[in-house]
Design a protein around this motif. Structure first.
Motif, PDB file in Angstrom:
ATOM      1  N   GLY A  61     -20.211  -5.618 -47.043  1.00 28.37           N
ATOM      2  CA  GLY A  61     -20.622  -5.007 -45.786  1.00 28.37           C
ATOM      3  C   GLY A  61     -20.985  -3.541 -45.897  1.00 28.37           C
ATOM      4  N   ILE A  62     -20.636  -2.896 -47.018  1.00 30.59           N
ATOM      5  CA  ILE A  62     -20.993  -1.490 -47.208  1.00 30.59           C
ATOM      6  C   ILE A  62     -22.505  -1.297 -47.175  1.00 30.59           C
ATOM      7  CG2 ILE A  62     -20.921   0.401 -48.898  1.00 30.59           C
ATOM      8  CD1 ILE A  62     -18.200  -0.591 -49.762  1.00 30.59           C
ATOM      9  N   VAL A  63     -23.232  -2.337 -47.489  1.00 27.36           N
ATOM     10  CA  VAL A  63     -24.695  -2.257 -47.540  1.00 27.36           C
ATOM     11  C   VAL A  63     -25.273  -1.800 -46.204  1.00 27.36           C
ATOM     12  CG1 VAL A  63     -26.803  -3.602 -47.906  1.00 27.36           C
ATOM     13  CG2 VAL A  63     -24.800  -4.026 -49.327  1.00 27.36           C
ATOM     14  N   ILE A  64     -24.655  -2.195 -45.094  1.00 27.02           N
ATOM     15  CA  ILE A  64     -25.241  -1.866 -43.788  1.00 27.02           C
ATOM     16  C   ILE A  64     -25.158  -0.378 -43.481  1.00 27.02           C
ATOM     17  CG2 ILE A  64     -24.622  -4.165 -42.948  1.00 27.02           C
ATOM     18  CD1 ILE A  64     -22.492  -2.890 -41.215  1.00 27.02           C
ATOM     19  N   ALA A  65     -24.370   0.393 -44.253  1.00 26.80           N
ATOM     20  CA  ALA A  65     -24.350   1.842 -44.069  1.00 26.80           C
ATOM     21  C   ALA A  65     -25.702   2.455 -44.416  1.00 26.80           C
ATOM     22  CB  ALA A  65     -23.259   2.482 -44.915  1.00 26.80           C
ATOM     23  N   PHE A  66     -26.500   1.745 -45.194  1.00 25.94           N
ATOM     24  CA  PHE A  66     -27.818   2.230 -45.604  1.00 25.94           C
ATOM     25  C   PHE A  66     -28.941   1.489 -44.870  1.00 25.94           C
ATOM     26  CE2 PHE A  66     -24.772   2.605 -49.051  1.00 25.94           C
ATOM     27  CZ  PHE A  66     -24.866   3.951 -49.380  1.00 25.94           C
ATOM     28  N   GLN A  67     -28.581   0.797 -43.796  1.00 28.69           N
ATOM     29  CA  GLN A  67     -29.563   0.032 -43.037  1.00 28.69           C
ATOM     30  C   GLN A  67     -29.485   0.382 -41.549  1.00 28.69           C
ATOM     31  OE1 GLN A  67     -28.357  -4.014 -43.864  1.00 28.69           O
ATOM     32  NE2 GLN A  67     -29.774  -4.212 -45.592  1.00 28.69           N
ATOM     33  N   ASP A  68     -30.516   0.006 -40.841  1.00 37.48           N
ATOM     34  CA  ASP A  68     -30.460  -0.004 -39.373  1.00 37.48           C
ATOM     35  C   ASP A  68     -30.056  -1.424 -38.984  1.00 37.48           C
ATOM     36  OD1 ASP A  68     -30.662   0.439 -36.712  1.00 37.48           O
ATOM     37  OD2 ASP A  68     -32.855   0.536 -36.655  1.00 37.48           O
ATOM     38  N   TYR A  69     -28.773  -1.702 -39.104  1.00 41.25           N
ATOM     39  CA  TYR A  69     -28.281  -3.079 -39.024  1.00 41.25           C
ATOM     40  C   TYR A  69     -28.397  -3.639 -37.611  1.00 41.25           C
ATOM     41  CZ  TYR A  69     -24.999  -6.977 -39.027  1.00 41.25           C
ATOM     42  OH  TYR A  69     -24.422  -8.217 -38.879  1.00 41.25           O
ATOM     43  N   SER A  70     -28.821  -4.888 -37.557  1.00 44.44           N
ATOM     44  CA  SER A  70     -28.875  -5.637 -36.306  1.00 44.44           C
ATOM     45  C   SER A  70     -28.199  -6.983 -36.517  1.00 44.44           C
ATOM     46  CB  SER A  70     -30.315  -5.855 -35.853  1.00 44.44           C
ATOM     47  OG  SER A  70     -30.356  -6.726 -34.731  1.00 44.44           O
ATOM     48  N   PRO A  71     -27.232  -7.350 -35.665  1.00 44.13           N
ATOM     49  CA  PRO A  71     -26.568  -8.647 -35.838  1.00 44.13           C
ATOM     50  C   PRO A  71     -27.525  -9.833 -35.751  1.00 44.13           C
ATOM     51  CG  PRO A  71     -25.371  -7.257 -34.279  1.00 44.13           C
ATOM     52  CD  PRO A  71     -26.692  -6.591 -34.536  1.00 44.13           C
TER      53      PRO A  71
END
Length: 327
Positions: A61-71
């Motif tokens: 889940g650390i990957v989403i720190a570098f994304q504009d995450y959307s569920p």
């Protein structure tokens, strides 16, 4: 001469046998060793599964720190933004306030809480009546098993202005009450008192175990040399558990910015929030209540990186000072 010859012959005969057994054991392949010790590995499986499921897999889940995450799009479908979340966090006006509050709690933990189990362990080690020592240990272990909800409730009962025991005493002495629960000046002392009361007893477990390994002959030699109780403590007890203290200090530095969400959240309110807001509560308010998952993950990753740097740096410093460290 005949008996000596027989003994030499017996020694020569038995030595190759021992060597051959050692050679057979060393020739076992890893698969054969696993088969031989299969029950030990089966006992290992629950703990291994726990760390894989709850510690290692969530690291994805650390990957989403570098994304504009959307569920809705998921991790693989979210837009990659690089370090934008970190830049936004560092530019946020709340950053330095959060860093200040968190660092103050971390320093208070190191100064007041970390030495408390060491001091209490030494005091318990000085008790000579074993039955009394066991009773005291049992009572000081109990708070560790209480939830922070119970601890916060007990604090409220003692310090509330509506009939709190402490406020009743203060009112009789000074003629007025003090709003301990809402005052920013009293927030940090209350938090530290809670931590010390709840966790100090449980923290003595490791140090008491280390104290059992101290050689009793060293105490006897110190007494013969005329050393008093304080001298024995300074020159025998503390050097004997120094390595344990160093290891626990390094681990404590790894949790330097972890102030604990539950305790701070339960004790904070609108009047003391200026000193109560820390990284842990900020992640909750921003990530859970506002849905900024990527941003809050970046905040959590920032904390983890600082913890790793502190662990590596303190471990290297400990090795330079002649200590073993943790790795």
């Amino acid at each position: 001469m005949g008996k000596i010859g027989v003994q030499i012959a017996e020694t020569d005969i038995t030595q190759p046998a021992i060597g051959s057994k050692t050679k057979i054991k060393s020739e076992l392949s890893p698969i054969q060793r696993i088969i031989r010790d299969k029950w030990l590995y089966i006992l290992l499986l629950p703990g291994l599964a726990y760390f894989i499921v709850f510690k290692y897999l969530p690291m994805w889940g650390i990957v989403i720190a570098f994304q504009d995450y959307s569920p809705f799009t998921g991790v693989l479908g979210s837009k990659w933004v690089g370090f934008d979340n970190f830049i936004d966090f560092f530019k946020n006006p709340d950053f330095f306030r959060l860093l200040k509050n968190t660092a103050i709690f971390a320093v208070l933990n190191l100064v007041f809480f970390f030495p408390a189990p060491i001091i209490l362990s030494i005091l318990l080690n000085e008790l000579r009546v074993d039955s009394y020592k066991r009773v005291v240990q049992t009572f000081i272990y109990v708070p560790h098993f209480m939830s922070w909800v119970i601890i916060a409730s007990i604090t409220y009962i003692f310090f509330t202005t509506s009939g709190g025991i402490m406020n009743e005493i203060v009112s009789h002495i000074y003629g007025k009450q003090i709003d301990f629960l809402s005052s920013p000046n009293w927030f940090r002392p209350l938090i530290m008192l809670q931590i010390i009361w709840k966790e100090t007893g449980w923290g003595t477990v490791i140090f008491l175990a280390a104290l059992t390994s101290v050689d009793k002959e060293q105490y006897e030699a110190a007494i013969v040399d005329g050393a008093g109780r304080f001298r024995r403590l300074w020159h025998v007890t503390l050097p004997a558990i120094r390595s344990t203290i160093i290891v626990m200090l390094i681990l404590q530095l790894g949790r330097f910015l972890d102030t604990g969400f539950q305790q701070i959240y339960l004790m904070s309110n609108s009047l003391n929030r200026g000193v109560a807001d820390v990284f842990d509560t900020y992640v909750y308010f921003v990530g859970i209540t506002q849905g900024a998952y990527s941003y809050s993950t970046a905040v959590g990753l920032f904390k983890s990186v600082i913890g790793i740097i502190l662990v590596l740096g303190s471990n290297k410093l400990a090795k330079k000072m002649g200590e073993e460290g943790i790795f």
